[in-house]
Design an enzyme around this catalytic site. Structure first.
Site, PDB file in Angstrom:
ATOM      1  N   GLY B  12       0.835  -1.201   0.000  1.00  0.00           N
ATOM      2  CA  GLY B  12       0.000   0.000   0.000  1.00  0.00           C
ATOM      3  C   GLY B  12       0.865   1.245   0.000  1.00  0.00           C
ATOM      4  O   GLY B  12       0.606   2.202   0.719  1.00  0.00           O
ATOM      5  N   ARG B  15       0.069   5.669  -1.640  1.00  0.00           N
ATOM      6  CA  ARG B  15      -0.594   6.851  -1.080  1.00  0.00           C
ATOM      7  C   ARG B  15      -0.611   6.822   0.449  1.00  0.00           C
ATOM      8  O   ARG B  15      -0.262   5.812   1.058  1.00  0.00           O
ATOM      9  CB  ARG B  15      -1.999   7.011  -1.636  1.00  0.00           C
ATOM     10  CG  ARG B  15      -2.837   5.788  -1.484  1.00  0.00           C
ATOM     11  CD  ARG B  15      -4.001   5.797  -2.485  1.00  0.00           C
ATOM     12  NE  ARG B  15      -4.921   4.717  -2.107  1.00  0.00           N
ATOM     13  CZ  ARG B  15      -6.193   4.901  -1.777  1.00  0.00           C
ATOM     14  NH1 ARG B  15      -6.718   6.094  -1.765  1.00  0.00           N
ATOM     15  NH2 ARG B  15      -6.950   3.890  -1.439  1.00  0.00           N
ATOM     16  N   VAL B  64      -2.620  -8.014  -1.413  1.00  0.00           N
ATOM     17  CA  VAL B  64      -1.918  -8.685  -0.312  1.00  0.00           C
ATOM     18  C   VAL B  64      -2.716  -9.831   0.299  1.00  0.00           C
ATOM     19  O   VAL B  64      -2.166 -10.660   1.021  1.00  0.00           O
ATOM     20  CB  VAL B  64      -1.510  -7.696   0.808  1.00  0.00           C
ATOM     21  CG1 VAL B  64      -0.442  -6.733   0.314  1.00  0.00           C
ATOM     22  CG2 VAL B  64      -2.715  -6.940   1.361  1.00  0.00           C
ATOM     23  N   ASN B  90       1.834  -2.294   5.378  1.00  0.00           N
ATOM     24  CA  ASN B  90       1.085  -1.056   5.577  1.00  0.00           C
ATOM     25  C   ASN B  90      -0.310  -1.081   4.944  1.00  0.00           C
ATOM     26  O   ASN B  90      -1.207  -0.358   5.386  1.00  0.00           O
ATOM     27  CB  ASN B  90       1.916   0.105   4.990  1.00  0.00           C
ATOM     28  CG  ASN B  90       1.105   1.357   4.817  1.00  0.00           C
ATOM     29  OD1 ASN B  90       0.859   2.087   5.776  1.00  0.00           O
ATOM     30  ND2 ASN B  90       0.644   1.609   3.607  1.00  0.00           N
ATOM     31  N   SER B 142      -2.962   0.480  14.576  1.00  0.00           N
ATOM     32  CA  SER B 142      -3.638   1.758  14.819  1.00  0.00           C
ATOM     33  C   SER B 142      -3.972   1.847  16.304  1.00  0.00           C
ATOM     34  O   SER B 142      -4.199   0.815  16.948  1.00  0.00           O
ATOM     35  CB  SER B 142      -4.933   1.818  14.008  1.00  0.00           C
ATOM     36  OG  SER B 142      -5.750   2.873  14.481  1.00  0.00           O
ATOM     37  N   TYR B 155     -12.405  -2.667  11.513  1.00  0.00           N
ATOM     38  CA  TYR B 155     -11.057  -2.089  11.427  1.00  0.00           C
ATOM     39  C   TYR B 155     -10.295  -2.296  12.748  1.00  0.00           C
ATOM     40  O   TYR B 155      -9.135  -2.717  12.745  1.00  0.00           O
ATOM     41  CB  TYR B 155     -11.186  -0.598  11.099  1.00  0.00           C
ATOM     42  CG  TYR B 155      -9.891   0.111  10.863  1.00  0.00           C
ATOM     43  CD1 TYR B 155      -9.185  -0.050   9.673  1.00  0.00           C
ATOM     44  CD2 TYR B 155      -9.362   0.976  11.824  1.00  0.00           C
ATOM     45  CE1 TYR B 155      -7.989   0.618   9.448  1.00  0.00           C
ATOM     46  CE2 TYR B 155      -8.172   1.654  11.601  1.00  0.00           C
ATOM     47  CZ  TYR B 155      -7.491   1.474  10.412  1.00  0.00           C
ATOM     48  OH  TYR B 155      -6.313   2.140  10.200  1.00  0.00           O
ATOM     49  N   ALA B 157     -10.828  -4.534  15.050  1.00  0.00           N
ATOM     50  CA  ALA B 157     -10.526  -5.961  15.241  1.00  0.00           C
ATOM     51  C   ALA B 157      -9.316  -6.355  14.404  1.00  0.00           C
ATOM     52  O   ALA B 157      -8.426  -7.073  14.870  1.00  0.00           O
ATOM     53  CB  ALA B 157     -11.742  -6.809  14.858  1.00  0.00           C
ATOM     54  N   LYS B 159      -6.876  -4.444  13.396  1.00  0.00           N
ATOM     55  CA  LYS B 159      -5.661  -3.808  13.908  1.00  0.00           C
ATOM     56  C   LYS B 159      -5.228  -4.411  15.245  1.00  0.00           C
ATOM     57  O   LYS B 159      -4.033  -4.498  15.530  1.00  0.00           O
ATOM     58  CB  LYS B 159      -5.867  -2.289  14.022  1.00  0.00           C
ATOM     59  CG  LYS B 159      -6.042  -1.601  12.662  1.00  0.00           C
ATOM     60  CD  LYS B 159      -4.844  -1.859  11.745  1.00  0.00           C
ATOM     61  CE  LYS B 159      -4.883  -1.041  10.471  1.00  0.00           C
ATOM     62  NZ  LYS B 159      -3.715  -1.311   9.594  1.00  0.00           N
ATOM     63  N   ILE B 188      -4.099  10.862  11.881  1.00  0.00           N
ATOM     64  CA  ILE B 188      -3.090  11.320  10.927  1.00  0.00           C
ATOM     65  C   ILE B 188      -3.753  11.933   9.700  1.00  0.00           C
ATOM     66  O   ILE B 188      -4.745  11.400   9.193  1.00  0.00           O
ATOM     67  CB  ILE B 188      -2.182  10.135  10.485  1.00  0.00           C
ATOM     68  CG1 ILE B 188      -1.552   9.428  11.689  1.00  0.00           C
ATOM     69  CG2 ILE B 188      -1.113  10.615   9.492  1.00  0.00           C
ATOM     70  CD1 ILE B 188      -0.576  10.238  12.505  1.00  0.00           C
TER      71      ILE B 188
END
Lengths: 76, 247
Positions: B12, B15, B64, B90, B142, B155, B157, B159, B188
C-alpha cells in the site's frame, strides 16, 4: 536418498559438507537445529521431493534415518 | 540512517502513510518496492518521486490478501533488487459503519486486507528474510486497535489482530535476528482521514494532548527508526505515533 537428505539438511543449517551425519543423527540434539530450522528443513524436503509431510508425521521423526524412511515410503 | 543498497517492500505504498514511508526510504537511497492494488498512476508517480530523491524503485501490483499475488511481489522484488531487507506491512482499508448495520462483505474485506494480508506477506516474504538472518518487519496497526472506536469494529478488530500477530512473529523470528514491531498511528492527516469534515477533525484534534493531527511523515519516522540499527534491540513492540492521544 540419504545423501540428498543429508545435503538439504546441511545446506539449510549452513553446516560444512564434511559434517558427520549418520542415520542415527538427531537434527535437534546432534545438529543443534531449533524448531524453526526443523520446519524449514521439512518444507525444503516437501519442495525437493514434491510430497507433503504433515506435522503429525514430522513429530515422530527421531533421527535422519526416520526421515529417509518416510520420504522413501512416499516417493516409492 | 543510511539505507543505500537496502531493499524495502512497502505494501500500500502509493498513497497516504505508505507513500510517506516509501519516500522516506527513497530519500535515504534505498531500493523501494511500491506495492499497490488499484492506483497504478499514483504508484508510478511515487516511483518517480523516489528516483528524484536519489533512491531506486519499482511499482508492483498485488492484492496482499491473495497468496499467489504476494509470491509475485516477492519474485518481482528479487528480480529487480536481489533480496529483501525490510517489509512494511502497511496496506489497509476501512469500511466503517455501526456494527448492527455492518455487512458481512465489509467485515470480510477489512479483515482480508488488514489482517490476512499481514499474515501472507509476513509468511511468504518473511521466509525469504529468514534465510538472510537479518532484517526487520514493521506492521501498521492503529491506536483504534488498542482503544476501539465506534463505527470501526471491523477495522479495530483487524488492527488488534495485527498487534497479536506482531508479538507472535517477533518471538518466532527473533532467533534469526529479525525484528518485528508495529507502529500505531493516531489521528493522521491522510487519505483515510480526508473524508472527515473539518469540524470533526477540529473536535478530534482538540482532544489530543499535542493539539493537532499528525502527518504521514511522523509515522514514517517511527518506521525508519524501527528498521535502523538504532532499534536493533527492540522487537515485539507497538510504538504509538499519536500525539499522546492514548496513554
Amino acid at each position: 536418498m540419504f545423501d540428498k537428505v543429508k545435503e538439504i539438511i546441511l545446506e539449510q543449517l549452513g553446516l560444512d559438507e564434511d559434517t558427520v551425519v549418520t542415520p542415527e543423527t538427531s537434527l535437534m540434539n546432534d545438529l543443534k537445529a531449533d524448531s524453526l530450522d526443523a520446519v524449514e528443513i521439512i518444507m525444503a524436503f516437501e519442495d525437493e521431493f514434491d510430497i507433503e509431510i504433515p506435522d503429525s508425521e514430522a513429530e515422530n521423526f527421531k533421527n535422519i534415518g526416520d526421515i529417509v524412511a518416510y520420504i522413501e515410503s512416499k516417493t516409492a | 540512517m543510511d539505507y543505500k543498497n537496502k531493499t524495502v517492500i512497502v505494501t500500500g505504498g502509493s498513497r497516504g502513510i505508505g507513500k510517506a514511508v516509501a519516500l522516506a526510504f527513497g530519500a535515504k537511497g534505498a531500493n523501494v518496492v511500491v506495492n499497490y492494488t488499484a492506483s497504478e498512476t499514483k504508484a508510478v508517480e511515487t516511483v518517480e518521486e523516489i528516483k528524484a530523491l536519489g533512491g531506486d524503485a519499482i511499482a508492483v501490483k498485488c492484492n496482499v490478501a491473495v497468496a499467489e499475488d504476494v509470491e509475485g511481489l516477492l519474485e518481482a522484488t528479487k528480480e529487480a533488487f536481489g533480496n529483501v531487507d525490510y517489509l512494511i506491512n502497511n496496506a489497509g482499508i476501512t469500511r466503517d459503519g455501526l456494527l448492527i448495520r455492518m455487512k458481512e462483505d465489509d467485515w470480510d474485506a477489512v479483515i482480508d486486507t488488514n489482517l490476512k494480508g499481514v499474515y501472507l506477506c509476513s509468511k511468504i516474504i518473511g521466509k525469504a528474510m529468514l534465510k538472510q538472518k537479518c532484517g526487520s518487519i514493521v506492521n501498521m496497526t492503529s491506536v483504534v486497535g488498542v482503544m476501539g472506536n465506534a463505527g470501526q469494529a471491523n477495522y479495530a478488530a483487524s488492527k488488534a489482530g495485527v498487534i497479536g500477530f506482531t508479538k507472535s512473529t517477533a518471538k518466532e523470528f527473533a532467533s534469526r535476528g529479525i525484528t518485528v514491531n508495529a507502529v500505531a498511528p493516531g489521528f493522521i492527516n491522510s487519505d483515510m482521514t480526508n473524508v472527515l469534515d473539518e469540524e470533526v477533525k477540529e473536535t478530534y484534534s482538540k482532544a489530543i494532548p499535542l493539539q493537532k493531527m499528525g502527518e504521514p511523515e511522523d509515522v514514517a519516522n517511527a518506521v525508519m527508526f524501527l528498521c535502523s540499527d538504532m532499534a536493533k534491540y527492540i522487537t515485539g513492540q507497538v510504538i504509538q505515533v499519536d500525539g499522546g492521544m492514548l496513554m
